[in-house]
Design an enzyme around this catalytic site. Structure first.
Site, mmCIF file in Angstrom:
data_model
loop_
_atom_site.group_PDB
_atom_site.id
_atom_site.type_symbol
_atom_site.label_atom_id
_atom_site.label_comp_id
_atom_site.label_asym_id
_atom_site.label_seq_id
_atom_site.Cartn_x
_atom_site.Cartn_y
_atom_site.Cartn_z
ATOM 1 N N GLY A 87 0.784 -1.220 0.000
ATOM 2 C CA GLY A 87 0.000 0.000 0.000
ATOM 3 C C GLY A 87 0.819 1.275 0.000
ATOM 4 O O GLY A 87 0.494 2.233 -0.700
ATOM 5 N N CYS A 103 2.188 1.796 11.053
ATOM 6 C CA CYS A 103 3.288 2.481 10.382
ATOM 7 C C CYS A 103 3.839 3.636 11.206
ATOM 8 O O CYS A 103 4.876 4.200 10.880
ATOM 9 C CB CYS A 103 2.842 2.992 9.010
ATOM 10 N N SER A 156 -3.817 -3.117 -0.804
ATOM 11 C CA SER A 156 -2.716 -3.897 -0.235
ATOM 12 C C SER A 156 -3.157 -5.312 0.077
ATOM 13 O O SER A 156 -4.285 -5.542 0.526
ATOM 14 C CB SER A 156 -2.209 -3.219 1.036
ATOM 15 N N SER A 157 -2.250 -6.259 -0.121
ATOM 16 C CA SER A 157 -2.536 -7.673 0.074
ATOM 17 C C SER A 157 -2.701 -8.062 1.540
ATOM 18 O O SER A 157 -3.625 -8.787 1.910
ATOM 19 C CB SER A 157 -1.416 -8.508 -0.555
ATOM 20 N N HIS A 158 -1.812 -7.594 2.402
ATOM 21 C CA HIS A 158 -1.808 -8.112 3.776
ATOM 22 C C HIS A 158 -2.954 -7.574 4.627
ATOM 23 O O HIS A 158 -3.143 -8.006 5.757
ATOM 24 C CB HIS A 158 -0.462 -7.844 4.460
ATOM 25 N N GLN A 209 -7.707 0.355 3.495
ATOM 26 C CA GLN A 209 -8.540 -0.139 4.592
ATOM 27 C C GLN A 209 -9.943 -0.553 4.147
ATOM 28 O O GLN A 209 -10.648 -1.244 4.886
ATOM 29 C CB GLN A 209 -8.652 0.927 5.690
ATOM 30 N N THR A 216 11.782 -7.321 -10.567
ATOM 31 C CA THR A 216 11.144 -8.559 -11.011
ATOM 32 C C THR A 216 9.788 -8.726 -10.326
ATOM 33 O O THR A 216 9.666 -8.565 -9.111
ATOM 34 C CB THR A 216 12.039 -9.769 -10.685
#
Length: 379
Positions: free
Chosen positions: A69, A323, A197-199, A177, A235
């Site tokens: 994110g 964060c 964001s994935s997590h 969120q 990559t």
């Protein structure tokens, strides 16, 4: 340990972990390589791009995968601003954005850009009239989050986007969120870019995505980059992306049921806390809010003390955005809604997840009420 810090990160779900392992074993080729292994990895990557586009009701050609994110926010903003800085040097954001955005705008000020930081009301909402008044002829872009990660306030992004577009201003929204937790159909929204964001959706860490409307010009941060159609170098993490999209699709299917369950858990938790103590202040009372996030203060007790004592008793919570958790400064969000430094330091956040149970809510309330009783007896 009872885990109530899902707004910081979520445990990866089993289906996502299985997908990560399978793709790592069978599609390990570099998706930019021209041999068959590379081609197979690239085909899987493009399938994931298409699937994420479907979830967002957005064109797949506008989706770029990133490392998360924060990077999504920075790359989207930088790319859009640089491609459109012929218009001027004015930017707009709010006082309650994620730290990645606030730090980005602070840096842009050192390069000569002027930034208007919109205030919010006591519920964390911006005033649309104040946004309208902030727009200038030289305004390039506004970045206003969809949902706040500390108090759960949801901004009216459709109305915001309509106002900005009517004035020719680009609109970026941090949707980290709200993705897979609130309806988000980009085809129906006047929005130019978002970050996810994935997590936050039970996928692996280190993966995210940006959507930029294909009709909007952008300039890549690094010229001559080839990965992700020139959007970012490095990559591509195909196994992580496949796991991310797998988790997102599953959570999207569960969204309506989860929303209702979170509302019930939140209400029950507030009632259990308030039943034992009147010394509870709920922060963020906006009508539209994320039901899985509950921000509170216990006046007279520092949030860090409450968090540490809860941890000692098997309950994981936070004092705000992960964060910023390493900093001892008062929460910017809580100060922005009108609280003092002292009050902002009292803030703690509970955030529920798909595996949170009523029994855990009851036990968490017992831990907190016991802690509060001991604290005030000793005072």
């Amino acid at each position: 340990m009872i885990y109530m810090d899902h707004a910081a990160t979520t445990p990866p779900r089993e289906e996502a972990l299985q997908m990560y392992v399978e793709v790592s074993k069978n599609f390990f080729g570099n998706s930019s390589s021209l041999h068959d292994m590379g081609t197979q990895a690239n085909q899987l990557l493009e399938n994931c791009r298409n699937q994420l586009g479907n979830l967002l009701h957005a064109e797949k050609d506008g989706i770029y995968f990133t490392s998360g994110g924060s990077e999504s926010n920075v790359l989207a903003l930088q790319s859009l601003i640089e491609a459109n800085n012929h218009k001027g040097n004015h930017l707009i954001t709010t006082r309650i954005e994620h730290s990645s955005i606030l730090h980005f705008f602070a840096r842009m000020e050192t390069f000569g850009y002027e930034v208007t930081y919109l205030p919010v009301d006591s519920n964390g909402l911006i005033d649309l009239e104040e946004l309208k008044e902030a727009i200038r002829e030289e305004t390039i872009l506004a970045s206003i989050q969809h949902g706040n990660g500390e108090i759960g306030t949801i901004q009216p992004i459709k109305a915001i986007g309509s106002l900005l577009h009517a004035q020719g201003v680009l609109f970026h929204s941090d949707c980290v969120q709200t993705f897979c937790k609130q309806p988000l159909a980009l085809a129906d929204l006047p929005i130019d870019s978002i970050s996810v964001s994935s997590h936050k959706v039970y996928g692996p860490k280190g993966v995210g995505a940006v959507y930029i409307n294909p009709s909007v010009p952008f300039r890549a941060l690094l010229p001559d980059t080839t990965h992700e159609k020139g959007f970012r170098p490095g990559t591509v993490n195909v196994p992580g992306i496949a796991a991310f999209v797998t988790a997102a699709e599953l959570l999207h299917e569960e969204m309506t049921a989860n929303q209702e369950r979170y509302k019930q858990l939140r209400s029950a938790f507030i009632e259990l806390l308030s039943d034992k103590s009147s010394n509870v202040v709920i922060e963020g009372g906006a009508r539209e809010h994320l039901p899985h996030i509950l921000g509170v203060r216990f006046p007279g007790i520092q949030g860090q003390y409450v968090m540490l004592e809860c941890n000692r008793n098997g309950l994981a919570i936070s004092t705000g955005s992960a964060c910023s958790s390493g900093q001892q400064d008062p929460s910017k969000t809580i100060k922005a809604i009108g609280r003092t430094d002292e009050q902002a330091l009292e803030f703690i956040r509970f955030s529920f997840g798909r595996e949170t149970t009523k029994a855990e809510i009851t036990e968490a309330a017992r831990i907190l009420n016991t802690l509060l009783a001991k604290f005030f007896i000793t005072q």
